[in-house]
Design a protein around this motif. Structure first.
Motif, PDB file in Angstrom:
ATOM      1  N   GLU A 130       0.844  -1.192   0.000  1.00 51.05           N
ATOM      2  CA  GLU A 130       0.000   0.000   0.000  1.00 51.05           C
ATOM      3  C   GLU A 130       0.876   1.237   0.000  1.00 51.05           C
ATOM      4  OE1 GLU A 130      -3.219   0.504   2.727  1.00 51.05           O
ATOM      5  OE2 GLU A 130      -3.780  -1.613   2.588  1.00 51.05           O
ATOM      6  N   ILE A 131       0.420   2.233  -0.714  1.00 53.80           N
ATOM      7  CA  ILE A 131       1.100   3.525  -0.709  1.00 53.80           C
ATOM      8  C   ILE A 131       0.727   4.246   0.572  1.00 53.80           C
ATOM      9  CG2 ILE A 131       1.065   5.821  -1.750  1.00 53.80           C
ATOM     10  CD1 ILE A 131       1.072   4.554  -4.423  1.00 53.80           C
ATOM     11  N   ARG A 132       1.746   4.700   1.272  1.00 48.00           N
ATOM     12  CA  ARG A 132       1.494   5.541   2.437  1.00 48.00           C
ATOM     13  C   ARG A 132       1.209   6.951   1.941  1.00 48.00           C
ATOM     14  NH1 ARG A 132       6.698   4.698   4.482  1.00 48.00           N
ATOM     15  NH2 ARG A 132       6.943   2.536   3.946  1.00 48.00           N
ATOM     16  N   GLU A 133       0.354   7.631   2.618  1.00 53.03           N
ATOM     17  CA  GLU A 133       0.009   9.012   2.255  1.00 53.03           C
ATOM     18  C   GLU A 133      -0.535   9.092   0.828  1.00 53.03           C
ATOM     19  OE1 GLU A 133       2.968  11.948   3.385  1.00 53.03           O
ATOM     20  OE2 GLU A 133       3.828  10.517   4.800  1.00 53.03           O
ATOM     21  N   GLU A 134      -1.549   8.304   0.560  1.00 53.93           N
ATOM     22  CA  GLU A 134      -2.157   8.276  -0.772  1.00 53.93           C
ATOM     23  C   GLU A 134      -2.545   9.670  -1.254  1.00 53.93           C
ATOM     24  OE1 GLU A 134      -5.479   5.605  -0.947  1.00 53.93           O
ATOM     25  OE2 GLU A 134      -4.203   3.825  -1.030  1.00 53.93           O
ATOM     26  N   THR A 135      -3.034  10.491  -0.344  1.00 61.33           N
ATOM     27  CA  THR A 135      -3.491  11.829  -0.731  1.00 61.33           C
ATOM     28  C   THR A 135      -2.371  12.640  -1.372  1.00 61.33           C
ATOM     29  OG1 THR A 135      -5.140  11.788   1.027  1.00 61.33           O
ATOM     30  CG2 THR A 135      -4.602  13.939   0.106  1.00 61.33           C
ATOM     31  N   SER A 136      -1.155  12.513  -0.868  1.00 58.90           N
ATOM     32  CA  SER A 136      -0.019  13.235  -1.459  1.00 58.90           C
ATOM     33  C   SER A 136       0.218  12.790  -2.897  1.00 58.90           C
ATOM     34  CB  SER A 136       1.255  13.000  -0.646  1.00 58.90           C
ATOM     35  OG  SER A 136       1.123  13.550   0.635  1.00 58.90           O
ATOM     36  N   TYR A 137       0.102  11.499  -3.138  1.00 58.97           N
ATOM     37  CA  TYR A 137       0.297  10.970  -4.486  1.00 58.97           C
ATOM     38  C   TYR A 137      -0.845  11.405  -5.410  1.00 58.97           C
ATOM     39  CZ  TYR A 137       4.248   8.042  -3.176  1.00 58.97           C
ATOM     40  OH  TYR A 137       5.479   7.603  -2.771  1.00 58.97           O
ATOM     41  N   ILE A 138      -2.055  11.359  -4.905  1.00 55.26           N
ATOM     42  CA  ILE A 138      -3.211  11.775  -5.706  1.00 55.26           C
ATOM     43  C   ILE A 138      -3.081  13.242  -6.093  1.00 55.26           C
ATOM     44  CG2 ILE A 138      -5.700  12.237  -5.572  1.00 55.26           C
ATOM     45  CD1 ILE A 138      -5.872   9.570  -3.908  1.00 55.26           C
ATOM     46  N   ASN A 139      -2.727  14.075  -5.129  1.00 57.39           N
ATOM     47  CA  ASN A 139      -2.557  15.509  -5.415  1.00 57.39           C
ATOM     48  C   ASN A 139      -1.453  15.739  -6.436  1.00 57.39           C
ATOM     49  OD1 ASN A 139      -4.601  16.129  -3.633  1.00 57.39           O
ATOM     50  ND2 ASN A 139      -3.220  16.622  -1.950  1.00 57.39           N
ATOM     51  N   TRP A 140      -0.383  14.970  -6.318  1.00 56.33           N
ATOM     52  CA  TRP A 140       0.736  15.095  -7.254  1.00 56.33           C
ATOM     53  C   TRP A 140       0.310  14.717  -8.672  1.00 56.33           C
ATOM     54  CZ3 TRP A 140       3.833  10.556  -8.817  1.00 56.33           C
ATOM     55  CH2 TRP A 140       4.881  10.896  -9.688  1.00 56.33           C
ATOM     56  N   VAL A 141      -0.341  13.568  -8.830  1.00 52.54           N
ATOM     57  CA  VAL A 141      -0.781  13.144 -10.161  1.00 52.54           C
ATOM     58  C   VAL A 141      -1.732  14.187 -10.745  1.00 52.54           C
ATOM     59  CG1 VAL A 141      -2.050  11.388 -11.469  1.00 52.54           C
ATOM     60  CG2 VAL A 141      -0.393  10.683  -9.726  1.00 52.54           C
ATOM     61  N   SER A 142      -2.626  14.704  -9.923  1.00 48.63           N
ATOM     62  CA  SER A 142      -3.549  15.752 -10.382  1.00 48.63           C
ATOM     63  C   SER A 142      -2.789  16.981 -10.865  1.00 48.63           C
ATOM     64  CB  SER A 142      -4.506  16.158  -9.257  1.00 48.63           C
ATOM     65  OG  SER A 142      -5.358  15.104  -8.921  1.00 48.63           O
ATOM     66  N   SER A 143      -1.749  17.369 -10.120  1.00 43.02           N
ATOM     67  CA  SER A 143      -0.977  18.556 -10.511  1.00 43.02           C
ATOM     68  C   SER A 143      -0.216  18.319 -11.809  1.00 43.02           C
ATOM     69  CB  SER A 143      -0.029  18.993  -9.388  1.00 43.02           C
ATOM     70  OG  SER A 143       1.036  18.091  -9.229  1.00 43.02           O
ATOM     71  N   VAL A 144       0.250  17.097 -12.025  1.00 38.32           N
ATOM     72  CA  VAL A 144       0.937  16.768 -13.277  1.00 38.32           C
ATOM     73  C   VAL A 144      -0.036  16.892 -14.448  1.00 38.32           C
ATOM     74  CG1 VAL A 144       1.985  14.887 -14.606  1.00 38.32           C
ATOM     75  CG2 VAL A 144       2.743  15.332 -12.256  1.00 38.32           C
ATOM     76  N   ILE A 145      -1.224  16.374 -14.279  1.00 35.15           N
ATOM     77  CA  ILE A 145      -2.236  16.451 -15.341  1.00 35.15           C
ATOM     78  C   ILE A 145      -2.534  17.908 -15.673  1.00 35.15           C
ATOM     79  CG2 ILE A 145      -4.665  15.984 -15.878  1.00 35.15           C
ATOM     80  CD1 ILE A 145      -4.284  13.367 -14.162  1.00 35.15           C
TER      81      ILE A 145
END
Length: 140
Positions: A11-26
């Protein structure tokens, strides 16, 4: 919406950080976020997908299926955690860095970047490096 699905004990720890990052890349590519599913799995799981859908009988770290509609990004990104760990060792980079690289690799494909020719691969690597740096930027 970005979602994480786990087919293995990972499992990815701190999923929200990754989600926010992917969103910012898009957004940084002037695209909009649709539905993106990350599926984290093992080598055998991804090999079956590679054989069944792409007729490739090889191990790989990431396979992405693009369902984008115009500038709205949609897709399924399958990632073999075993491959990512091995690649991180081979490239002598931290596991988390290699994981982020393959995570964003699929999204960059959806944004129109290719990696079949040497020139395309160089551009893809450059874009990956650029987008990896965004992870450390404060994201809202």
């Amino acid at each position: 919406m970005i979602s994480f699905n786990y087919e293995i004990d990972f499992e990815i720890r701190e999923e929200t950080s990754y989600i926010n990052w992917v969103s910012s890349v898009i957004l940084s590519e002037n695209k909009s976020e649709g539905e993106i599913n990350y599926i984290f799995c093992d080598d055998n799981y991804l090999l079956e997908i590679n054989q069944q859908y792409l007729n490739h009988d090889t191990l790989t770290d990431v396979i992405s299926f693009d369902y984008s509609l115009g500038d709205e990004i949609h897709g399924d990104i399958y990632i073999s955690i075993e491959r990512v760990r091995e690649n991180a060792d081979d490239f002598k980079v931290p596991f988390e860095e290699e994981l982020k690289r393959v995570m964003i690799h699929g999204v960059l494909h959806y944004c129109g970047y290719k990696d079949k020719s040497d020139a395309d691969e160089l551009l893809m690597r450059s874009k990956e490096d650029e987008k990896l740096k965004l992870f450390h930027v404060k994201q809202n």
